[in-house]
Design an enzyme around this catalytic site. Structure first.
Site, short mmCIF file in Angstrom:
data_model
loop_
_atom_site.label_atom_id
_atom_site.label_comp_id
_atom_site.label_asym_id
_atom_site.label_seq_id
_atom_site.Cartn_x
_atom_site.Cartn_y
_atom_site.Cartn_z
N TRP A 202 0.84 -1.19 0.00
CA TRP A 202 0.00 0.00 0.00
C TRP A 202 0.88 1.25 0.00
O TRP A 202 1.87 1.33 0.71
CB TRP A 202 -0.91 0.00 1.22
CG TRP A 202 -1.73 1.25 1.35
CD1 TRP A 202 -2.73 1.67 0.53
CD2 TRP A 202 -1.59 2.25 2.37
NE1 TRP A 202 -3.23 2.88 0.97
CE2 TRP A 202 -2.55 3.26 2.10
CE3 TRP A 202 -0.76 2.40 3.47
CZ2 TRP A 202 -2.69 4.40 2.89
CZ3 TRP A 202 -0.90 3.53 4.27
CH2 TRP A 202 -1.86 4.51 3.98
N ASP A 369 -15.98 12.42 -2.00
CA ASP A 369 -15.38 11.17 -1.54
C ASP A 369 -16.10 10.66 -0.29
O ASP A 369 -17.23 11.06 0.02
CB ASP A 369 -13.88 11.37 -1.29
CG ASP A 369 -13.07 10.11 -1.57
OD1 ASP A 369 -13.09 9.19 -0.74
OD2 ASP A 369 -12.41 10.04 -2.62
N ARG A 447 -9.68 -2.10 8.07
CA ARG A 447 -10.26 -0.76 8.09
C ARG A 447 -11.63 -0.77 8.77
O ARG A 447 -12.55 -0.08 8.35
CB ARG A 447 -10.37 -0.19 6.67
CG ARG A 447 -10.38 1.35 6.63
CD ARG A 447 -10.65 1.88 5.25
NE ARG A 447 -10.63 3.35 5.24
CZ ARG A 447 -11.51 4.11 4.58
NH1 ARG A 447 -12.49 3.55 3.90
NH2 ARG A 447 -11.42 5.41 4.59
N TRP A 481 -15.07 3.86 -7.48
CA TRP A 481 -15.48 2.58 -6.88
C TRP A 481 -14.32 2.02 -6.07
O TRP A 481 -13.34 1.55 -6.62
CB TRP A 481 -15.89 1.62 -8.00
CG TRP A 481 -16.42 0.29 -7.58
CD1 TRP A 481 -15.75 -0.70 -6.92
CD2 TRP A 481 -17.73 -0.21 -7.82
NE1 TRP A 481 -16.56 -1.79 -6.74
CE2 TRP A 481 -17.79 -1.51 -7.29
CE3 TRP A 481 -18.87 0.31 -8.44
CZ2 TRP A 481 -18.94 -2.31 -7.36
CZ3 TRP A 481 -20.01 -0.49 -8.52
CH2 TRP A 481 -20.04 -1.77 -7.98
N ASP A 482 -14.45 2.05 -4.76
CA ASP A 482 -13.33 1.68 -3.88
C ASP A 482 -13.52 0.28 -3.31
O ASP A 482 -14.62 -0.28 -3.30
CB ASP A 482 -13.21 2.70 -2.74
CG ASP A 482 -11.77 2.88 -2.28
OD1 ASP A 482 -10.92 2.01 -2.58
OD2 ASP A 482 -11.49 3.89 -1.62
N ASN A 484 -11.50 -1.43 0.11
CA ASN A 484 -10.43 -1.09 1.04
C ASN A 484 -9.95 -2.21 1.96
O ASN A 484 -9.40 -1.92 3.01
CB ASN A 484 -10.86 0.11 1.89
CG ASN A 484 -10.59 1.43 1.19
OD1 ASN A 484 -9.49 1.69 0.75
ND2 ASN A 484 -11.62 2.24 1.07
N ASP A 552 -2.93 5.48 -3.37
CA ASP A 552 -3.31 6.46 -2.34
C ASP A 552 -2.15 7.41 -2.04
O ASP A 552 -2.34 8.42 -1.35
CB ASP A 552 -3.72 5.74 -1.06
CG ASP A 552 -5.15 5.22 -1.11
OD1 ASP A 552 -5.90 5.66 -1.99
OD2 ASP A 552 -5.50 4.38 -0.27
#
Length: 745
Positions: A202, A369, A447, A481-482, A484, A552
């Protein structure tokens, strides 16, 4: 005619623009690999390419009694099995009802067709006219187990790519369990290659690793349920002397978004076998009688003009014959995203203030967001409840978007993370059984969230109707479209215990089904894929969403490595790239606004900061930047990209983009750290017309294409530690410069 077939000798010759791919039927009925490389003329017999040993092999096994020469351990093959005299890594392993894993597929026939068929339920490359390509399907059969296997090969007339996939059909009544069914296998006659792949983590995605092949197996993979930021589903074998612009390179890329395996085995005879497909780890699939299984597509590219040649083939193919829909060829709008400006802390007034400032600068689209829905003030709650937070947005998404579109003259976009659910949500309370996981273990979280079971058709249907209502409720032009988190404790209540090994692949198929329905329903929406940045940057997602949030990490210096590595296989138009604040949120590094712009401009461009905080001078700078993007974005997003100086090899980075006719080009140079009393640097350009004269913007210089490519372009004066003059352009750390070249004759 790119496909030649020697009927009598059962030899197949596929010719691309500059390549030949030749295979045949071996003595035992299996497929043998003869050649893949630079184009050769067709001839009526390629039998001389089958290399049998001149003397009997010692300590080998042989399929035919009395024949000590024919051994699969020694021969190059197209789709090898295990256990019938070949001890290398197999392309497939099937477990029969008897418990046996021995298979013997032999040639049954072939089918030749113009164009390229699509794959059922899977993304794939395509043609717009059947004259672009031909597809040959080789059918193999295992008469003992009553199985058939189709191996599909597509060759494009004007490209140097071979596209492969496999379909297994069960013609019998007994089930067979797939333990491994890879998309492609390629045996090469030597092992004098470097193994190049993209690794990372990441905010450190797709860094380039390149080491010489060694004896044994070297591999990359993902077990995370997504293609992952640790290894991308791509690798290349390059000759050890190959560079960006010369030498042989073989590329291997998988059109898939889940667990994958890619590897190369060097055997005792110094030949190499490259393999790519769904990861066999944790995977099995039961094929009942009368049913079939289709593998994802593998795209193999050959280049004799170095890594840039390989990359440009992938860029062209993925940009124009993998990505689809209305946005495939359209210039992407300049956007601003509020994430790093506000995180979860915003209301309608703050958002409209950012939009006022952005509209004044010439920004075309605002993307809202995370944090707009449920009670989403942090990352512990509300995923799954896609209704606006009235405390933040009293007029809802509809009211906010209409104000932005109608009053500000901008387009409106929205962030969603549909594959996830929070325990603190109405959806979880109503359907705890919809969470991906096993029932007899504690579930890990990531998360503070859990994954919805996309292997469950009920979940896919629910998400479609929820998102269809959301996207049709307001003038939404863009969706980010995330996704996580990665998969843990993989299991599904929607399938039987016997089929739990199918869950991760069923998840991907469910995702593709959902994306296919939504992108068909909303063709005007520009969808951008994201998975904690680049955790699912793969060709499978590009099929549905023409761009992906590259990382990110918005730090301009780190982005040089990330975007360089990504460009090995993915086109510039697919890379979301934003200018963020000067004091970067991921690294703490402070970089000039100009350098941040010069890094982000090579991608689907935008800003991710609080536009209300610009000084008057910065506003004028940003207006100039946006004007430059609008004037040049077709060139920047759809031109031919060349890597010139690698950030992995030194302090300097350079790349460029040129249009197809070599009329225009934009060149960028980046220096990471200042050096005392530095020397002069010339950058040798690529892709220009050697006979043409080019003018260079903001200078009096006019140089010929051959000068620029063979002698090079001199970078502007760098501060040498004494006194800066009016000509000094680069002073201090993290400096950059761009040139616009235009043909004048």
């Amino acid at each position: 005619m790119p496909v030649f077939i020697n009927e009598e000798r059962k030899q197949f010759h596929l010719q691309g623009k500059n390549t030949s791919y030749i295979f045949s039927i071996l003595k035992n009925g299996q497929l043998g690999q003869l050649y893949f490389g630079k184009k050769v003329r067709h001839r009526d017999d390629f039998s001389h390419l089958i290399q049998l040993p001149a003397e009997p092999l010692g300590n080998a096994s042989f399929p035919y009694e009395g024949d000590p020469f024919f051994s699969l351990e020694y021969l190059n093959q197209e789709y090898p099995s295990f256990g019938t005299s070949d001890y290398r890594e197999p392309a497939f392993v099937l477990k029969h009802e008897s418990g046996s894993r021995t298979s013997h597929f032999t040639y049954k026939g072939y089918r030749l067709e113009k164009g390229k068929p699509s794959l059922d339920g899977l993304p794939s490359t395509y043609v717009e006219d059947e004259s672009e390509a031909e597809t040959v399907t080789i059918t193999l059969e295992d008469t003992v187990s009553m199985l058939e296997m189709d191996i599909l090969y597509t060759v494009y007339h004007e490209r140097d790519a071979i596209v492969r996939s496999v379909q297994l059909r069960n013609q019998g009544s007994e089930p067979v369990v797939i333990e491994r069914l890879l998309s492609a296998s390629l045996d090469l006659p030597h092992a004098d290659f470097d193994f190049l792949h993209l690794h990372g983590a990441w905010i450190r995605e797709r860094h380039v690793a390149c080491l010489p092949l060694r004896k044994g197996l070297q591999s990359i993979d993902s077990k995370k349920g997504v293609s992952s930021s640790n290894h991308n589903p791509f690798f290349a074998l390059k000759s050890q002397e190959a560079s960006e612009n010369q030498g042989e390179v073989y590329g291997f890329s998988l059109v898939y978004s889940g667990n994958f395996f890619g590897g190369v085995e060097v055997d005792a005879y110094d030949t190499s076998r490259a393999l790519l497909g769904i990861n066999p780890f944790g995977f099995d699939w039961t094929v009942e009688g009368g049913c079939s299984f289709q593998t994802p597509e593998a795209v193999m590219v050959y280049s004799d003009s170095g890594l840039n040649g390989m990359s440009q083939t992938y860029h062209d193919l993925y940009r124009s014959r993998l990505a689809g829909g209305e946005w495939r060829d359209k210039e992407r709008p300049v956007l601003i995203n509020n994430w790093e400006a506000t995180y979860f802390d915003f209301n309608e007034e703050k958002i409209l203030g950012i939009c006022d400032a952005a509209a004044e600068l010439g920004i075309e689209l605002f993307a809202l967001d995370d944090g707009w829905f449920g009670k989403r003030n942090d990352d512990t709650t509300s995923l799954g409840d896609w209704t606006p937070d009235q405390n933040k947005l009293p007029n809802g998404i509809k009211g906010l978007s209409e104000a932005i579109v109608g009053d500000k003259g901008m387009q409106f976009g929205l962030w969603v993370e549909p594959e996830m659910v929070s325990k603190e949500s109405d959806l979880y309370r109503e359907h705890p059984d919809w969470v991906l996981g096993v029932t007899d273990r504690t579930l890990s979280h990531g998360r503070n969230q859990f994954i919805l079971d996309m292997a469950n058709e009920e979940v896919v249907d629910h998400l479609y109707y929820t998102l269809e209502n959301l996207f049709s409720s307001a003038p939404i032009s863009y969706v980010k479209w995330d996704m996580n988190r990665n998969m843990t404790e993989i299991g599904s209540a929607s399938v039987t215990a016997r089929r739990q090994g199918e869950v991760s692949h069923r998840y991907v198929l469910g995702l593709y089904k959902l994306l296919d329905k939504l992108t068909t329903r909303f063709p005007h929406i520009l969808f951008e894929s994201c998975a904690s940045g680049g955790n699912r940057f793969d060709p499978g997602m590009i099929y549905y969403m023409p761009q992906t949030w590259t990382s990110d990490n918005t730090d301009a210096v780190e982005r040089l490595k990330i975007q360089w590595g990504t460009s090995l296989v993915y086109p510039i138009s697919s890379m979301g790239a934003h200018v963020s604040s000067g004091h970067n949120h991921q690294t703490g590094r402070v970089t000039p606004l100009e350098t941040r712009f010069h890094a982000a401009m090579f991608g689907a461009f935008g800003y991710e900061l609080d536009a209300t905080g610009f000084s008057d001078e910065e506003k004028e700078t940003v207006k100039t930047q946006i004007h430059f993007i609008k004037e040049n974005r077709r060139l920047l997003q759809f031109g031919t990209f060349y890597r010139l100086l690698s950030p992995f090899n030194g302090n300097d980075t350079s790349w460029m983009v040129a249009d197809q006719e070599a009329e225009e080009a934009i060149v960028a140079f980046y220096r990471t750290l200042a050096q005392p009393n530095p020397g002069l640097v010339r950058i040798r350009l690529q892709g220009l017309d050697p006979e043409a004269l080019y003018e260079i913007n903001h200078t009096e210089e006019r140089l010929y294409g051959d000068e620029l490519m063979n002698i090079g372009l001199l970078i502007p004066p760098i501060f040498n530690g004494t006194v800066a003059t009016e000509q000094t352009r680069l002073k201090g750390d993290f400096q950059s410069h761009i040139w616009k070249l235009r043909k004048v004759n």
